[in-house]
Design a protein around this motif. Structure first.
Motif, PDB file in Angstrom:
ATOM      1  N   VAL A 155       3.602 -34.127 -59.745  1.00 12.64           N
ATOM      2  CA  VAL A 155       2.752 -32.940 -59.905  1.00 12.64           C
ATOM      3  C   VAL A 155       1.610 -32.966 -58.898  1.00 12.64           C
ATOM      4  CG1 VAL A 155       1.157 -31.766 -61.466  1.00 12.64           C
ATOM      5  CG2 VAL A 155       3.328 -32.619 -62.338  1.00 12.64           C
ATOM      6  N   LEU A 156       0.982 -34.121 -58.756  1.00 13.64           N
ATOM      7  CA  LEU A 156      -0.138 -34.234 -57.821  1.00 13.64           C
ATOM      8  C   LEU A 156       0.333 -34.046 -56.385  1.00 13.64           C
ATOM      9  CD1 LEU A 156      -2.087 -37.240 -59.380  1.00 13.64           C
ATOM     10  CD2 LEU A 156      -2.427 -34.814 -59.756  1.00 13.64           C
ATOM     11  N   ALA A 157       1.481 -34.627 -56.051  1.00 13.24           N
ATOM     12  CA  ALA A 157       1.996 -34.507 -54.683  1.00 13.24           C
ATOM     13  C   ALA A 157       2.359 -33.065 -54.361  1.00 13.24           C
ATOM     14  CB  ALA A 157       3.204 -35.422 -54.510  1.00 13.24           C
ATOM     15  N   LEU A 158       2.926 -32.354 -55.342  1.00 13.24           N
ATOM     16  CA  LEU A 158       3.295 -30.955 -55.111  1.00 13.24           C
ATOM     17  C   LEU A 158       2.062 -30.071 -54.950  1.00 13.24           C
ATOM     18  CD1 LEU A 158       6.230 -30.597 -57.682  1.00 13.24           C
ATOM     19  CD2 LEU A 158       6.409 -30.585 -55.184  1.00 13.24           C
ATOM     20  N   ALA A 159       0.945 -30.486 -55.533  1.00 19.85           N
ATOM     21  CA  ALA A 159      -0.272 -29.685 -55.439  1.00 19.85           C
ATOM     22  C   ALA A 159      -1.008 -29.891 -54.118  1.00 19.85           C
ATOM     23  CB  ALA A 159      -1.217 -30.027 -56.603  1.00 19.85           C
ATOM     24  N   VAL A 160      -0.728 -31.000 -53.430  1.00 22.00           N
ATOM     25  CA  VAL A 160      -1.460 -31.315 -52.196  1.00 22.00           C
ATOM     26  C   VAL A 160      -1.295 -30.253 -51.106  1.00 22.00           C
ATOM     27  CG1 VAL A 160      -1.536 -32.915 -50.233  1.00 22.00           C
ATOM     28  CG2 VAL A 160      -1.628 -33.790 -52.566  1.00 22.00           C
ATOM     29  N   PRO A 161      -0.069 -29.761 -50.821  1.00 24.57           N
ATOM     30  CA  PRO A 161       0.049 -28.758 -49.743  1.00 24.57           C
ATOM     31  C   PRO A 161      -0.807 -27.515 -49.980  1.00 24.57           C
ATOM     32  CG  PRO A 161       2.204 -29.614 -50.343  1.00 24.57           C
ATOM     33  CD  PRO A 161       1.248 -30.145 -51.363  1.00 24.57           C
ATOM     34  N   ALA A 162      -0.984 -27.125 -51.243  1.00 24.07           N
ATOM     35  CA  ALA A 162      -1.757 -25.914 -51.537  1.00 24.07           C
ATOM     36  C   ALA A 162      -3.244 -26.200 -51.721  1.00 24.07           C
ATOM     37  CB  ALA A 162      -1.205 -25.245 -52.803  1.00 24.07           C
ATOM     38  N   LEU A 163      -3.581 -27.362 -52.261  1.00 20.96           N
ATOM     39  CA  LEU A 163      -4.970 -27.637 -52.634  1.00 20.96           C
ATOM     40  C   LEU A 163      -5.631 -28.715 -51.783  1.00 20.96           C
ATOM     41  CD1 LEU A 163      -4.462 -27.590 -56.532  1.00 20.96           C
ATOM     42  CD2 LEU A 163      -5.298 -25.741 -55.072  1.00 20.96           C
ATOM     43  N   GLY A 164      -4.838 -29.402 -50.935  1.00 19.51           N
ATOM     44  CA  GLY A 164      -5.413 -30.463 -50.115  1.00 19.51           C
ATOM     45  C   GLY A 164      -5.611 -31.736 -50.912  1.00 19.51           C
ATOM     46  N   PHE A 165      -6.434 -32.634 -50.367  1.00 21.02           N
ATOM     47  CA  PHE A 165      -6.697 -33.912 -51.039  1.00 21.02           C
ATOM     48  C   PHE A 165      -8.024 -33.837 -51.802  1.00 21.02           C
ATOM     49  CE2 PHE A 165      -3.684 -35.038 -47.774  1.00 21.02           C
ATOM     50  CZ  PHE A 165      -2.891 -36.008 -48.375  1.00 21.02           C
ATOM     51  N   GLY A 166      -8.263 -34.844 -52.635  1.00 27.15           N
ATOM     52  CA  GLY A 166      -9.540 -34.926 -53.344  1.00 27.15           C
ATOM     53  C   GLY A 166      -9.430 -34.486 -54.798  1.00 27.15           C
ATOM     54  N   TRP A 167     -10.483 -33.839 -55.267  1.00 24.28           N
ATOM     55  CA  TRP A 167     -10.568 -33.473 -56.682  1.00 24.28           C
ATOM     56  C   TRP A 167      -9.614 -32.341 -57.069  1.00 24.28           C
ATOM     57  CZ3 TRP A 167     -15.279 -33.775 -60.258  1.00 24.28           C
ATOM     58  CH2 TRP A 167     -15.881 -35.036 -60.154  1.00 24.28           C
ATOM     59  N   ALA A 168      -9.403 -31.373 -56.188  1.00 17.36           N
ATOM     60  CA  ALA A 168      -8.662 -30.162 -56.569  1.00 17.36           C
ATOM     61  C   ALA A 168      -7.250 -30.463 -57.075  1.00 17.36           C
ATOM     62  CB  ALA A 168      -8.623 -29.181 -55.399  1.00 17.36           C
ATOM     63  N   PRO A 169      -6.404 -31.193 -56.330  1.00 16.48           N
ATOM     64  CA  PRO A 169      -5.067 -31.464 -56.864  1.00 16.48           C
ATOM     65  C   PRO A 169      -5.105 -32.371 -58.093  1.00 16.48           C
ATOM     66  CG  PRO A 169      -5.432 -32.723 -54.849  1.00 16.48           C
ATOM     67  CD  PRO A 169      -6.589 -31.782 -54.983  1.00 16.48           C
ATOM     68  N   THR A 170      -6.084 -33.258 -58.145  1.00 15.97           N
ATOM     69  CA  THR A 170      -6.205 -34.136 -59.318  1.00 15.97           C
ATOM     70  C   THR A 170      -6.541 -33.329 -60.568  1.00 15.97           C
ATOM     71  OG1 THR A 170      -6.992 -35.901 -57.853  1.00 15.97           O
ATOM     72  CG2 THR A 170      -7.341 -36.196 -60.214  1.00 15.97           C
ATOM     73  N   LEU A 171      -7.496 -32.419 -60.434  1.00 13.42           N
ATOM     74  CA  LEU A 171      -7.853 -31.571 -61.578  1.00 13.42           C
ATOM     75  C   LEU A 171      -6.668 -30.701 -61.997  1.00 13.42           C
ATOM     76  CD1 LEU A 171     -11.477 -30.484 -60.596  1.00 13.42           C
ATOM     77  CD2 LEU A 171     -10.818 -31.915 -62.536  1.00 13.42           C
ATOM     78  N   PHE A 172      -5.921 -30.215 -61.015  1.00 10.61           N
ATOM     79  CA  PHE A 172      -4.742 -29.402 -61.338  1.00 10.61           C
ATOM     80  C   PHE A 172      -3.753 -30.201 -62.201  1.00 10.61           C
ATOM     81  CE2 PHE A 172      -0.364 -28.151 -60.295  1.00 10.61           C
ATOM     82  CZ  PHE A 172      -0.381 -26.819 -60.702  1.00 10.61           C
ATOM     83  N   GLY A 173      -3.464 -31.425 -61.775  1.00 13.08           N
ATOM     84  CA  GLY A 173      -2.547 -32.256 -62.545  1.00 13.08           C
ATOM     85  C   GLY A 173      -3.084 -32.580 -63.927  1.00 13.08           C
ATOM     86  N   MET A 174      -4.389 -32.826 -64.030  1.00 10.79           N
ATOM     87  CA  MET A 174      -4.972 -33.147 -65.330  1.00 10.79           C
ATOM     88  C   MET A 174      -4.904 -31.954 -66.280  1.00 10.79           C
ATOM     89  SD  MET A 174      -8.221 -35.257 -63.778  1.00 10.79           S
ATOM     90  CE  MET A 174      -9.033 -35.718 -65.297  1.00 10.79           C
ATOM     91  N   VAL A 175      -5.118 -30.753 -65.739  1.00 13.40           N
ATOM     92  CA  VAL A 175      -5.044 -29.554 -66.590  1.00 13.40           C
ATOM     93  C   VAL A 175      -3.608 -29.326 -67.049  1.00 13.40           C
ATOM     94  CG1 VAL A 175      -5.290 -27.044 -66.592  1.00 13.40           C
ATOM     95  CG2 VAL A 175      -7.081 -28.456 -65.597  1.00 13.40           C
ATOM     96  N   VAL A 176      -2.648 -29.508 -66.148  1.00 10.96           N
ATOM     97  CA  VAL A 176      -1.239 -29.320 -66.514  1.00 10.96           C
ATOM     98  C   VAL A 176      -0.855 -30.256 -67.656  1.00 10.96           C
ATOM     99  CG1 VAL A 176       1.126 -29.671 -65.705  1.00 10.96           C
ATOM    100  CG2 VAL A 176      -0.503 -28.431 -64.276  1.00 10.96           C
ATOM    101  N   TYR A 177      -1.262 -31.510 -67.556  1.00 11.13           N
ATOM    102  CA  TYR A 177      -0.905 -32.476 -68.599  1.00 11.13           C
ATOM    103  C   TYR A 177      -1.740 -32.303 -69.863  1.00 11.13           C
ATOM    104  CZ  TYR A 177       2.474 -35.113 -65.979  1.00 11.13           C
ATOM    105  OH  TYR A 177       3.610 -35.463 -65.324  1.00 11.13           O
TER     106      TYR A 177
END
Length: 248
Positions: free
Chosen positions: A108-130
């Motif tokens: 989930v985090l890896a798939l979010a990287v192309p759209a959100l980049g690195f750092g907090w944004a993809p991490t927060l996305f994965g945390m919200v999904v879970y």
């Protein structure tokens, strides 16, 4: 009489509320972790850079922000799909929310990287999904378990649909809903450690550094602090839950 006006039984403060935060504070005290983990790093002094306190605060910030978003999205969503006539949407919502948890965290985090980049944004996305899964599921279960007779009585007293939801249904569903929020918070502590691989920082950083340096002490230090943080948050959130009336 609404649920909010029922007499509240006395409650005891669980031991975990005192024990886990105290152990976390002890491990964060300068010098404690290197002393505890000496057997894992013989001949060298364990050094965490940044220090444990900033790492823990960063981790706590990630968890707090993600949990706030999860509650802000999950509770209204659960309330919406449990309204009469919304059964089909409830099933669809539960299926879509549950689908997110079937995908591995790292994927989930890896798939979010192309759209959100690195750092907090993809991490927060994965945390919200879970985190949405336990909050939505528990919210739906709690609201559907509310006695229809109580809701009908509130309707007979002239309460509007919004008043019945806020003053009767949500208070009665609160124990189940809070259990879901506690579970989501613990999930988020674990997911945030994986986010360190994307540059989000937090307590996953010593784990990642330890794996790359083959330093077991660093891995254990990050894992120990993350576990104590999860237990501390879970026990503190337990204080919000209403006491078991059966034990009074």
């Amino acid at each position: 009489m609404t649920a909010a006006t029922l007499p509240r039984p006395a409650r005891r403060v669980p031991r975990g509320v005192l024990v886990w935060p105290a152990l976390l504070a002890l491990c964060l005290w300068p010098g404690t972790l290197p002393w505890l983990l000496r057997p894992l790093s013989p001949g060298t002094v364990l050094t965490l850079d940044p220090a444990p306190w900033p790492l823990t605060l960063t981790h706590l910030g990630l968890v707090g922000l993600a949990t706030g978003v999860v509650v802000g999205l999950g509770v209204p969503l659960a309330a919406l799909v449990t309204r009469p006539g919304w059964g089909a949407l409830r099933l669809l919502t539960e299926a879509l929310v549950g689908l997110g948890q079937t995908v591995p965290t790292l994927a989930v985090l890896a798939l979010a990287v192309p759209a959100l980049g690195f750092g907090w944004a993809p991490t927060l996305f994965g945390m919200v999904v879970y985190g949405l899964v336990p909050v939505v599921s528990s919210g739906v279960a709690g609201l559907l378990a509310v006695d229809r007779g109580v809701v009908d009585a509130a309707r007979g007293m002239g309460m509007t649909a919004g008043q019945r939801l806020l003053r009767v249904e949500l208070p009665l569903a609160r124990p189940v809903l809070l259990a879901g929020i506690r579970t989501a918070t613990v999930y988020n502590v674990g997911t945030a450690t994986v986010g360190a691989a994307l540059g989000a920082g937090g307590l996953g950083r010593p784990i990642i550094d330890g794996l790359s340096q083959q330093n077991t002490a660093l891995v254990v230090a990050g894992a120990l602090l993350a576990a104590l943080l999860a237990l501390s948050l879970d026990s503190l959130l337990g204080l919000i839950a209403p006491p078991d009336r059966g034990s009074a």
